[in-house]
Scaffold this active site. Structure first.
Site, PDB file in Angstrom:
ATOM      1  N   GLU A  64       0.797  -1.228   0.000  1.00  7.33           N
ATOM      2  CA  GLU A  64       0.000   0.000   0.000  1.00  7.33           C
ATOM      3  C   GLU A  64       0.832   1.282   0.000  1.00  7.33           C
ATOM      4  O   GLU A  64       0.795   2.042   0.985  1.00  7.33           O
ATOM      5  CB  GLU A  64      -0.967   0.013   1.192  1.00  7.33           C
ATOM      6  CG  GLU A  64      -1.938  -1.133   1.222  1.00  7.33           C
ATOM      7  CD  GLU A  64      -3.007  -0.974   2.310  1.00  7.33           C
ATOM      8  OE1 GLU A  64      -2.956   0.001   3.073  1.00  7.33           O
ATOM      9  OE2 GLU A  64      -3.913  -1.825   2.373  1.00  7.33           O
TER      10      GLU A  64
ATOM     11  N   GLU B 225      -5.179  -8.612   0.986  1.00  5.25           N
ATOM     12  CA  GLU B 225      -5.880  -8.270   2.232  1.00  5.25           C
ATOM     13  C   GLU B 225      -7.348  -8.020   1.931  1.00  5.25           C
ATOM     14  O   GLU B 225      -7.691  -7.437   0.893  1.00  5.25           O
ATOM     15  CB  GLU B 225      -5.328  -6.988   2.888  1.00  5.25           C
ATOM     16  CG  GLU B 225      -4.002  -7.131   3.561  1.00  5.25           C
ATOM     17  CD  GLU B 225      -3.518  -5.840   4.208  1.00  5.25           C
ATOM     18  OE1 GLU B 225      -4.360  -5.012   4.612  1.00  5.25           O
ATOM     19  OE2 GLU B 225      -2.294  -5.675   4.297  1.00  5.25           O
TER      20      GLU B 225
HETATM   21  C1  FCB Z   1      -4.345  -2.033   5.633  1.00  5.05           C
HETATM   22  C2  FCB Z   1      -2.962  -2.380   6.149  1.00  5.05           C
HETATM   23  C3  FCB Z   1      -2.960  -3.455   7.183  1.00  5.05           C
HETATM   24  C4  FCB Z   1      -4.131  -3.358   8.139  1.00  5.05           C
HETATM   25  C5  FCB Z   1      -5.424  -3.181   7.382  1.00  5.05           C
HETATM   26  C6  FCB Z   1      -6.645  -3.108   8.255  1.00  5.05           C
HETATM   27  O1  FCB Z   1      -4.337  -0.736   5.109  1.00  5.05           O
HETATM   28  O2  FCB Z   1      -2.141  -2.791   5.080  1.00  5.05           O
HETATM   29  O3  FCB Z   1      -1.723  -3.428   7.845  1.00  5.05           O
HETATM   30  O4  FCB Z   1      -3.919  -2.380   9.059  1.00  5.05           O
HETATM   31  O5  FCB Z   1      -5.356  -2.039   6.579  1.00  5.05           O
END
Ligand code: FCB
Length: 494
Positions: free
Chosen positions: A175, A369
């Protein structure tokens, strides 16, 4: 998006053979042991000690204590039955000063981790950089300094050498948008800057770091599978007048990271003050940044909405779109939200996958994620009935199936997160885990969502419908004390 609701054919609910199921974590969020075995300080160690930056002043000093509970974590992964585990390497554990001297004890921890994973048939997927920059590099300018990108290439070479025989799949950066937006524009994450000029430099250098890391991993590991993880955020315009603002936000949040990697150029319509200046972009940089990748990692949580509206007349929860008078960030009131305030819109993931399939020319996409925070608690029966999370996962897996049907090469899904952990500026109050962590004792307890996810992984398909709550305690049975009882079919709480 209801084509796959219960009653949809079983074949339609199946994921492709070889679909990679996993869960994710990151070093600073789980490891703790910030002073152990020669680890150097990171920008997050500094940030958490800056008054007012983190909820309740929480720190990652102990977190889930995963540095000392490696075997416990691997046992949880084993019980889930996942095929892969995404973790990140703490840069200051391996290179305490950011570059130069290698800390063998830090490397040994990751060696133990990957050995244990492989022993259990779990594929290690390593992220080189998930936000815990060595403070020593920050002291020399952090991501605003080109040397930080070179140092990340050095880190990747060290990791390739130490772990490359066991780790074939690598995520370079996590990110970059958040590093820039929260770290350099709104200051809510480390290093807490609010400076567009520094942000513009950080954009270029973090992408360059991806380029150097990709080069080093390919040089050090035959057959390395390498890609970046982006958190591309859909911006939807609710009316025609707001459409230009949505396009501009897409440039600022998304295309500024995707275009250099996929096309070798910055978007021409990027906000002028965020465009990396010519003197920073040296010959060869864009070629390095756009060197071929093997996959795109995608973190998806939520979409955004903008509408036209008078700035003088904002409704609760709205704020102006900077630079776009008469346009506001808006949350449609009928959308469900998580406790983070994030809208729950699974079809946003489907549509985003279809878009990225086009933009990447059909590259494999891994969801690296996806997940939700919820106000989880332990019931008197000693269980954690997180049905909100189960519904969230179910909806998003359904969206992935729809994207697959539409021809997108979605190759895997990593749920965020294996367990509750340090949620950055939110501290420990936001729980994202499939396992409940009792901070203090460090005990892990399987939530209901872990059983649900285990079933998904076992069958490689979407269950007909999320399981309903099953209150279990018989009349007269004593109520177990908090943390004492275990869930049915759960691995022993450790
Ligand atoms: C993302 C992050 C991760 C976590 C999630 C909820 O932005 O990459 O580390 O905090 O959000």
């Amino acid at each position: 998006m209801n084509s796959l609701t219960p009653g949809g054919s079983e074949a339609a609910r199946r994921f492709p053979d070889g679909f990679l199921w996993g869960v994710g974590t990151s070093s600073y969020q789980i490891e703790g042991a910030v002073d152990a075995d020669g680890r150097g300080p990171s920008i997050w160690d500094t940030f958490v000690r800056t008054p007012g930056k983190v909820n309740r002043g929480d720190t990652g000093d102990i977190a889930c204590d995963s540095y000392n509970r490696l075997a416990d974590d691997v046992a949880l992964l084993d019980a889930l039955g996942v095929g892969a585990y995404r973790f990140s390497v703490s840069w200051p554990r391996v290179l305490p000063s950011g570059s130069g001297e290698v800390n063998q004890a830090g490397l040994d921890y990751y060696r133990r981790l990957v050995d244990a994973l492989v022993e259990h048939g779990i594929r290690p997927v390593a992220t080189v950089y998930h936000w815990d920059l060595p403070q020593a590099l920050e002291d020399r300018g952090g991501w605003a300094n080109r040397d930080t990108a070179l140092a990340m290439g050095e880190l990747a070479a060290v990791l390739a050498d130490a772990l490359g025989d066991r780790v074939s799949m690598w995520i370079t950066i996590n990110e970059p948008l958040q590093t820039v937006q929260q770290g350099y524009l709104n200051g809510s994450h480390a290093p807490g800057r609010r400076d567009p000029a520094l942000a513009a430099a950080a954009i270029h250098h973090i992408l360059l770091a991806h380029g150097f890391a990709t080069q080093a991993l390919r040089a050090g590991i035959a057959g390395a599978i390498v890609g970046p993880t982006m958190d591309t955020q859909p911006f939807n315009a609710l009316d025609e007048d707001a459409a230009p603002a949505a396009v501009a936000l897409d440039a600022e949040y998304n295309r500024v990271y995707l275009d250099p990697v996929l096309r070798g150029s910055y978007p021409a319509d990027l906000r002028a003050d965020l465009m990396p200046p010519d003197e920073l972009v040296r010959g060869g940089d864009m070629a390095l940044i756009s060197a071929p990748i093997d996959f795109l990692g995608l973190n998806y949580y939520r979409p955004h909405y903008v509408r036209s509206g008078d700035w003088a007349d904002l409704r609760l929860g709205e704020r102006p779109v900077a630079g776009w008078p008469g346009t506001v960030h808006y949350m449609p009131p009928d959308l469900p939200r998580t406790v983070m305030g994030w809208a729950v819109v699974p079809e946003g993931l489907r549509d985003l996958l279809i878009r990225l399939h086009g933009e990447t020319g059909g590259l494999p996409i891994y969801i690296t994620e996806n997940g939700c925070a919820a106000d989880d608690y332990i019931t008197p029966e000693g269980t954690v009935e997180d049905h909100e999370r189960i519904a969230y996962i179910h909806g998003h897996l359904e969206a992935i199936l729809e994207a697959l049907t539409a021809g997108v090469d979605v190759a895997g899904y990593f749920h965020w997160s294996l367990m509750d952990n340090f949620e950055w500026a939110e501290g420990y109050r936001r729980r994202f885990g499939l396992h409940y962590v009792e901070f203090g004792s460090g005990r892990r307890l399987q939530k209901r969502s872990a059983s649900y996810y285990r079933e998904v992984v076992r069958t490689n398909s979407l269950p007909p419908e999320p399981r309903a709550p099953t209150p279990a305690r018989a009349a007269g049975e004593p109520t177990p004390r908090v943390g004492e009882a275990e869930l049915p079919e759960a691995p022993a709480a450790v």
